[in-house]
Design a protein around this motif. Structure first.
Motif, PDB file in Angstrom:
ATOM      1  N   PHE A   1      39.207  22.081  22.599  1.00  0.00           N
ATOM      2  CA  PHE A   1      38.767  20.886  21.888  1.00  0.00           C
ATOM      3  C   PHE A   1      39.849  19.819  21.893  1.00  0.00           C
ATOM      4  O   PHE A   1      41.030  20.105  21.699  1.00  0.00           O
ATOM      5  N   LEU A   2      39.424  18.583  22.106  1.00  0.00           N
ATOM      6  CA  LEU A   2      40.316  17.441  22.197  1.00  0.00           C
ATOM      7  C   LEU A   2      40.042  16.487  21.041  1.00  0.00           C
ATOM      8  O   LEU A   2      38.888  16.273  20.657  1.00  0.00           O
ATOM      9  N   THR A   3      41.091  15.917  20.488  1.00  0.00           N
ATOM     10  CA  THR A   3      40.937  14.906  19.435  1.00  0.00           C
ATOM     11  C   THR A   3      41.283  13.517  19.946  1.00  0.00           C
ATOM     12  O   THR A   3      41.140  12.533  19.233  1.00  0.00           O
TER      13      THR A   3
ATOM     14  N   ASP B   1      25.409  16.895  27.177  1.00  0.00           N
ATOM     15  CA  ASP B   1      25.788  16.274  28.443  1.00  0.00           C
ATOM     16  C   ASP B   1      27.202  16.642  28.861  1.00  0.00           C
ATOM     17  O   ASP B   1      27.955  15.801  29.342  1.00  0.00           O
ATOM     18  N   GLY B   2      27.583  17.896  28.647  1.00  0.00           N
ATOM     19  CA  GLY B   2      28.883  18.357  29.122  1.00  0.00           C
ATOM     20  C   GLY B   2      29.812  18.825  28.033  1.00  0.00           C
ATOM     21  O   GLY B   2      30.586  19.750  28.242  1.00  0.00           O
ATOM     22  N   SER B   3      29.781  18.184  26.859  1.00  0.00           N
ATOM     23  CA  SER B   3      30.719  18.518  25.793  1.00  0.00           C
ATOM     24  C   SER B   3      29.988  18.965  24.529  1.00  0.00           C
ATOM     25  O   SER B   3      28.846  18.571  24.281  1.00  0.00           O
ATOM     26  N   VAL B   4      30.697  19.780  23.742  1.00  0.00           N
ATOM     27  CA  VAL B   4      30.316  20.010  22.345  1.00  0.00           C
ATOM     28  C   VAL B   4      31.071  18.967  21.535  1.00  0.00           C
ATOM     29  O   VAL B   4      32.295  18.871  21.634  1.00  0.00           O
ATOM     30  N   ILE B   5      30.351  18.182  20.760  1.00  0.00           N
ATOM     31  CA  ILE B   5      30.947  17.025  20.094  1.00  0.00           C
ATOM     32  C   ILE B   5      30.836  17.174  18.583  1.00  0.00           C
ATOM     33  O   ILE B   5      29.772  17.519  18.059  1.00  0.00           O
TER      34      ILE B   5
ATOM     35  N   TYR C   1      35.966  16.736  20.697  1.00  0.00           N
ATOM     36  CA  TYR C   1      34.971  17.114  21.704  1.00  0.00           C
ATOM     37  C   TYR C   1      35.579  18.142  22.647  1.00  0.00           C
ATOM     38  O   TYR C   1      36.799  18.149  22.872  1.00  0.00           O
ATOM     39  N   SER C   2      34.748  19.012  23.182  1.00  0.00           N
ATOM     40  CA  SER C   2      35.237  20.037  24.099  1.00  0.00           C
ATOM     41  C   SER C   2      35.472  19.430  25.477  1.00  0.00           C
ATOM     42  O   SER C   2      34.815  18.466  25.875  1.00  0.00           O
TER      43      SER C   2
ATOM     44  N   LYS D   1      38.567  26.843  17.370  1.00  0.00           N
ATOM     45  CA  LYS D   1      38.949  27.869  18.341  1.00  0.00           C
ATOM     46  C   LYS D   1      37.716  28.543  18.934  1.00  0.00           C
ATOM     47  O   LYS D   1      36.740  28.793  18.236  1.00  0.00           O
ATOM     48  N   VAL D   2      37.803  28.819  20.231  1.00  0.00           N
ATOM     49  CA  VAL D   2      36.776  29.622  20.895  1.00  0.00           C
ATOM     50  C   VAL D   2      37.115  31.079  20.632  1.00  0.00           C
ATOM     51  O   VAL D   2      38.062  31.616  21.212  1.00  0.00           O
TER      52      VAL D   2
END
Length: 517
Positions: free
Chosen positions: A58-60, A95-99, A111-112, A169-170
């Motif tokens: 995940f990115l902030t 569309d690609g990410s979990v947001i 978002y992932s 965390k995954v």
């Protein structure tokens, strides 16, 4: 004698010490057992560390320098496949990410990384964990032959990610190694502590508490889920396939029962069966809308299965000519597929999120399917989305809404096969911009062209020229050129084709547009 008298107390002391330690240990673990013993099959390490390879999933903020940034690095959510609300924030995928999105501030919180895993299907919230299917490789072998796909965004096998929304965390990635024998066409269904997984050939089941995985292949249950659905009830779970019928899972016995066509439709036409009429739970049972055809008659049926009597009965029957007639006849009587994303009159996206009570709440999303990323202009980059122009700067924060275009651009996401020709042209000195939506896709079918003149310095639209081209179909294909350049001379902007020939001029003072022959 003195020596024996000395040894005996020592032996008794040791025995007493062993007894005391044993008793203390027994009651300590009996009254307060170790945390990991609560779930014997649970992955103990997942509570403290992320699954290998996804430690920084995940990115902030945007992870690359502004010079190396690509569209694939940005969160994209034009088509939402699934969403859930957790502690005031909305988690969504599509569309690609979990947001992770905050509806009050209308900002993306995290978002992932879509390059690490392409999460383009629905998500569910079970036991305060997010479960979501994501592509984890570019290997395509669904039909027996293996193909290595190309592209940054994975499109091969799926796995199910278990995400802790508090820690981001995954905690586990469920794949073939865990027992999910098929890796395609995943769709998740929440059912208490259980996550059901529709796959291309079979059904998977995850116990969210223990991480235990069960899988029921198509050969066992007799139902294909390439095009189908799962519908949980209190004591049962229905498996529904559009072309092969119905199967029933008994939760207590943990067994499946496949219904034959004779049982399901009562012999009313068996040459062709189609189960797309609809399915729903009713009091004491289940109903299915079925098209049943043979050489003599075509029937449109609603058949009910009674849990107590363990048999089918006909609720509705009418002769029809085609399966489409049956769909139209049954449509009002069955729940329709729920669409999470709706587009308002300005072309902006709204999220429709059902509550546990069944009511639906709508949230504004302000876009976005990322279409075009501009060059660097004064240390900044602009992003053209399906309905906005957004702004990035060297701080690389997640892009925020900058200009609403007021209409939806039809281009689709950057890896969509229906993407038309979209352009964002900017004059770096004046910061005047032109957005072109040709309305033309790769099939050479051209819809309505759209052009905007923007003042990027003051974040506003100077002119919307869409009405000029509304009925002029000859100009639509004209704007489908892939490469345009922009040149400014005094108060005139000229749009030049790939051979530097002027094709369009815009007067920035009178705000008039001209097509140059």
């Amino acid at each position: 004698m003195r020596q024996k008298g000395f040894i005996l107390p020592i032996i008794l002391f040791i025995i007493a010490l062993i007894v005391v330690v044993g008793v203390v240990t027994y009651f300590r673990f009996k009254l307060k057992p170790p945390q990991y013993q609560e779930s014997k099959n649970y992955n103990k390490t997942s509570q403290t560390i992320s699954a290998p390879g996804y430690e920084k999933f995940f990115l902030t903020s945007i992870p690359k320098s502004i010079e190396n940034l690509t569209l694939e690095d940005l969160p994209d959510y034009k088509e939402i496949q699934g969403a859930a609300k957790f502690k005031g924030n909305i988690w969504m995928s599509g569309d690609g990410s979990v947001i992770e999105y905050n509806p009050e501030s209308r900002k993306i919180l995290s978002y992932s990384d879509p390059i690490k895993a392409n999460c383009d299907r629905n998500l569910v919230l079970v036991n305060n964990f997010i479960f979501v299917p994501c592509h984890i490789d570019n290997i395509e072998d669904a039909f027996g032959h293996t193909e290595q796909l190309e592209g940054k965004i994975y499109a091969g096998h799926y796995a199910v990610f278990k995400i802790n929304p508090l820690t981001h965390k995954v905690e586990h990635v469920f794949s073939k190694e865990d027992g999910l024998q098929n890796g395609y066409n995943y769709e998740l269904v929440a059912d208490g502590d259980t996550v059901w997984i529709e796959t291309f050939k079979g059904i998977g089941r995850i116990d969210s508490k223990t991480n235990e995985v069960s899988f029921y292949p198509e050969s066992q249950i007799g139902v294909s889920f390439g095009l189908g659905s799962i519908l949980p009830d209190k004591d049962y779970v229905w498996g529904h396939s559009l072309d092969t019928g119905l199967a029933l899972f008994d939760k207590a016995a943990k067994t499946w029962r496949k219904f034959t066509s004779e049982e399901t439709i009562g012999g009313q036409g068996e040459t062709r069966l189609d189960f797309r009429g609809g399915i729903k739970l009713v009091q004491g049972g289940f109903e299915a809308g079925i098209y049943a055809g043979d050489q003599a008659t075509d029937n449109c049926l609603i058949r009910k299965y009674d849990y107590t009597a363990k048999q089918w009965s006909t609720v509705f029957s009418q002769q029809v000519k085609y399966v489409t007639n049956c769909e139209d006849l049954l449509k009002p009587q069955f729940p329709q597929y729920f669409y999470y994303t709706k587009t308002d009159q300005d072309g902006l996206n709204q999220l429709a999120l059902p509550n546990p009570s069944g009511e639906v709440s709508n949230y504004q999303l302000d876009g976005r399917a990322n279409l075009v990323l501009s060059p660097i202009i004064n240390g900044k980059r602009y992003i053209l989305t399906n309905a906005t122009v957004d702004l990035l700067d060297s701080s690389l924060n997640i892009p925020e809404l900058y200009i609403k275009l007021g209409k939806n651009i039809e281009g689709g996401s950057p890896h969509s096969i229906n993407q038309g020709t979209i352009n964002l042209l900017i004059d770096p000195e004046s910061l005047l911009g032109v957005v072109i939506d040709s309305g033309c896709g790769p099939s050479s079918f051209c819809g309505e062209s759209k052009i905007w003149l923007l003042d990027l310095k003051n974040a506003k639209i100077l002119k919307d020229f869409n009405s000029v081209f509304k009925s002029d179909s000859a100009n639509n294909s004209f704007f489908s050129l892939d490469k345009w350049t922009l040149r400014k001379q005094q108060n005139v902007l000229t749009l030049n084709d790939e051979n530097a020939r002027p094709k369009v001029s815009i007067d920035t003072e009178s705000l008039k547009i001209s097509i140059l022959k």
